[in-house]
Design a protein around this motif. Structure first.
Motif, short mmCIF file in Angstrom:
data_model
loop_
_atom_site.label_atom_id
_atom_site.label_comp_id
_atom_site.label_asym_id
_atom_site.label_seq_id
_atom_site.Cartn_x
_atom_site.Cartn_y
_atom_site.Cartn_z
N LYS A 1 3.70 3.55 -16.97
CA LYS A 1 4.77 3.43 -15.99
C LYS A 1 4.82 2.47 -14.92
O LYS A 1 3.67 3.75 -13.77
CB LYS A 1 5.38 4.40 -16.65
CG LYS A 1 5.69 5.14 -17.55
CD LYS A 1 6.56 6.33 -17.74
CE LYS A 1 6.65 7.33 -18.80
NZ LYS A 1 7.24 8.53 -19.21
N GLU A 2 5.89 2.21 -14.69
CA GLU A 2 5.24 1.48 -13.02
C GLU A 2 5.47 2.56 -12.53
O GLU A 2 5.09 2.19 -10.83
CB GLU A 2 6.49 0.03 -12.92
CG GLU A 2 7.80 1.35 -14.02
CD GLU A 2 9.31 0.09 -12.83
OE1 GLU A 2 10.56 0.21 -12.73
OE2 GLU A 2 8.85 -0.99 -11.84
N ASN A 3 6.50 3.57 -12.25
CA ASN A 3 5.91 4.44 -11.36
C ASN A 3 5.45 5.59 -10.92
O ASN A 3 5.38 6.48 -10.53
CB ASN A 3 7.20 5.13 -11.37
CG ASN A 3 7.74 6.36 -12.86
OD1 ASN A 3 6.96 5.84 -13.15
ND2 ASN A 3 8.91 6.87 -12.64
N ALA A 4 4.37 5.29 -11.98
CA ALA A 4 2.88 5.97 -12.38
C ALA A 4 2.34 6.73 -11.34
O ALA A 4 2.00 5.54 -9.95
CB ALA A 4 1.48 5.41 -13.33
N ALA A 5 1.96 8.01 -11.03
CA ALA A 5 1.69 7.87 -9.64
C ALA A 5 -0.16 7.06 -9.61
O ALA A 5 -0.81 7.57 -10.54
CB ALA A 5 1.09 9.73 -9.46
N ILE A 6 -0.78 7.65 -8.05
CA ILE A 6 -2.36 6.80 -7.98
C ILE A 6 -2.51 8.07 -8.03
O ILE A 6 -2.70 9.05 -8.26
CB ILE A 6 -2.55 6.70 -6.57
CG1 ILE A 6 -1.22 5.58 -5.61
CG2 ILE A 6 -3.41 6.64 -5.70
CD1 ILE A 6 -1.26 5.32 -4.60
N GLY A 7 -4.33 7.38 -9.04
CA GLY A 7 -4.75 8.22 -9.19
C GLY A 7 -4.83 8.53 -10.69
O GLY A 7 -5.39 9.48 -11.84
N THR A 8 -3.99 7.80 -11.35
CA THR A 8 -3.37 8.28 -13.35
C THR A 8 -4.52 7.40 -13.96
O THR A 8 -4.90 6.09 -13.19
CB THR A 8 -1.99 7.17 -13.27
OG1 THR A 8 -1.21 8.44 -12.80
CG2 THR A 8 -2.02 7.20 -14.86
N VAL A 9 -4.77 8.15 -15.24
CA VAL A 9 -6.09 7.73 -15.72
C VAL A 9 -5.48 6.22 -16.82
O VAL A 9 -4.99 6.94 -17.32
CB VAL A 9 -6.83 8.95 -16.18
CG1 VAL A 9 -8.13 8.04 -17.62
CG2 VAL A 9 -7.63 9.04 -15.19
N ILE A 10 -6.44 5.70 -16.70
CA ILE A 10 -5.62 4.84 -17.59
C ILE A 10 -6.45 4.63 -18.80
O ILE A 10 -6.18 4.84 -20.18
CB ILE A 10 -5.84 2.85 -17.07
CG1 ILE A 10 -5.43 2.91 -15.79
CG2 ILE A 10 -5.71 2.03 -17.75
CD1 ILE A 10 -3.47 3.03 -15.23
#
Length: 468
Positions: free
Chosen positions: A242-251
């Motif tokens: 998602k475009e508003n995903a937090a920094i550190g979100t694992v892809i």
């Protein structure tokens, strides 16, 4: 390079008339250069442009175009750099409106900006260094940094060349959105005892005329003894975020194996320096790919991330991670007033245009669809004249004696979940016309008089009122 003009005119269902005209010009034209005779192209006289106080409305964007209404022509106001304006987008255009008053009209103008070959291909680094084992097998692949060319189409990046090409050849793979992934492939075994160092030149060429190019040096040091290269578990990963995903979100987690043992089998993961490397990070030991910057669906929807896996001897493999950005409803509608009337006569007919609005919502699909309404119990209505354009019109007869001023609140909401909205309040004064006759307070009066009354004696008082 010349330009061309395409135009058509259509009549709206409202009192206002909308026309549309399109031009095509090359970037970097000189200030003051002519774009076209808009008066002629729209079938208007110069006197209409002057009497209607014709002007350009460009919303919140920088104005590159100016209107000379005494001549009826559009001119270049400021130098237009297509790459600054539109980046790598193939279709680049300026969109604005020409507004006229008395009567109120607007016309939509599109100026397409075409590319010229004014940017050579460039590499972010001047040199890439590799350490490659002499036991590397023929066919071993090494990712090379891609060149960047800000031009598009035929003027954009076209091909690469590697010189000399005795031991290595280039392999170019075309991918989605016109990108080219390049690898250096070993075609002849290395022998450290014969030659320990190589110096190669990688040249990137565009397809423009004249052709422009950029170069990068590749330095190779040949190492001893490592007979197994790392191998990626799969060549391509596809994930979404998602475009508003937090920094550190694992892809995702990229994995690779190496048949060697000990330090020769120890794998390191890395993302070569690129635009994607500023937004994504990979753990060099675990291969976990995570978000390290803010991503915006409205700016870019797909990222292709090249991941290189290598062992300590320099043998490597490569895979790709495709990250699709999912849209979130994170932009409320933006209401821009193109033109408005502050005062209107009470004898205006229903359907009279009072205000023109341009509504923008950069979100996509349902998140970007906008509807506008007015506050209740007002003699006005809001209508959609075309995409993103709305008009506020009179909906019934006005009476200044009933109401001399209205506060009209326009609320625009998108169809996202949850919906986002914006509103603006317009103040409208109703001016008077002489539409009311004087009215006597009573229909008849009675009185009496005595025969010896003195002159000037008051018998009764007659009263009348006028609502104007």
């Amino acid at each position: 390079m010349g330009w061309q003009v395409l135009f058509f005119i259509s009549v709206l269902s409202l009192d206002a008339v909308q026309g549309q005209v399109s031009y095509s010009i090359p970037e970097e034209m000189n200030k003051g250069a002519s774009i076209g005779n808009i008066a002629h192209d729209l079938g208007l006289g110069v006197d209409r442009l002057q009497s209607g106080k014709a002007r350009i409305y460009s919303g919140n964007t920088e104005e590159y175009i100016e209107l000379k209404r005494e001549r009826g022509v559009l001119l270049i106001k400021d130098r237009i750099d297509r790459e600054t304006l539109c980046g790598q987008t193939m279709q680049c255009a300026l969109h604005f409106q020409m507004i006229l008053e008395n009567p109120m009209e607007f016309y939509t103008v599109t100026v397409e900006i075409t590319d010229i070959n004014d940017n050579p291909p460039t590499f972010e680094r001047s040199e890439m260094k590799y350490e490659i084992s002499e036991s590397a097998l023929t066919g071993a692949r090494f990712i090379l940094e891609k060149a960047i060319d800000n031009d598009v189409g035929v003027n954009g990046l076209d091909s690469y060349a590697l010189n000399p090409s005795d031991n290595f050849v280039l392999k170019t793979i075309s991918r989605g959105e016109g990108t080219k992934h390049i690898e250096m492939v070993l075609q002849k075994p290395l022998d450290r005892e014969t030659r320990e160092h190589f110096s190669l030149i990688l040249t990137a060429l565009d397809g423009g005329e004249p052709q422009l190019s950029g170069t990068m040096q590749i330095t190779i040091t040949v190492l001893d003894a490592n007979d197994n290269a790392p191998v990626c578990s799969k060549p391509e990963y596809t994930e979404s975020v998602k475009e508003n995903a937090a920094i550190g979100t694992v892809i995702t987690t990229v994995s690779a194996t190496d048949m060697d043992k000990g330090n020769n089998g120890k794998i390191a993961y890395a993302i070569p320096k690129s635009a994607a490397s500023n937004l994504f990070d990979i753990d060099p030991e675990s291969g976990v790919l995570a978000l390290k910057g803010k991503i915006d669906y409205e700016k870019r929807r797909v990222y292709e991330i090249d991941v290189q896996v290598s062992d300590q001897a320099g043998l490597s493999d490569a895979c790709k991670v495709i990250v699709e950005v999912k849209d979130e409803n994170d932009n409320p509608p933006s209401i821009n007033i193109m033109s408005k009337s502050n005062t209107v006569s009470e004898n205006m007919k229903p359907g009279t245009v009072l205000t023109m609005l341009n509504i923008q919502d950069p979100d996509s699909n349902e998140n970007g669809k906008v509807m506008c309404i007015l506050n209740d119990n007002l003699p006005f209505a809001i209508k959609s004249s075309s995409n993103n354009f709305f008009t506020v019109v009179t909906d019934s007869d006005l009476d200044r004696e009933r109401a001399s001023e209205y506060n009209i609140t326009v609320t625009c909401s998108d169809e996202g979940v949850p919906a986002l909205s914006s509103s603006v309040t317009l103040t409208l004064q109703i001016s008077d016309v002489n539409d009311n006759a004087p009215v006597f307070e009573r229909s008849s009066y009675e009185g009496y008089i005595v025969e010896n009354n003195t002159p000037g004696f008051s018998i009764f008082t007659v009263k009348a009122t006028d609502a104007d």
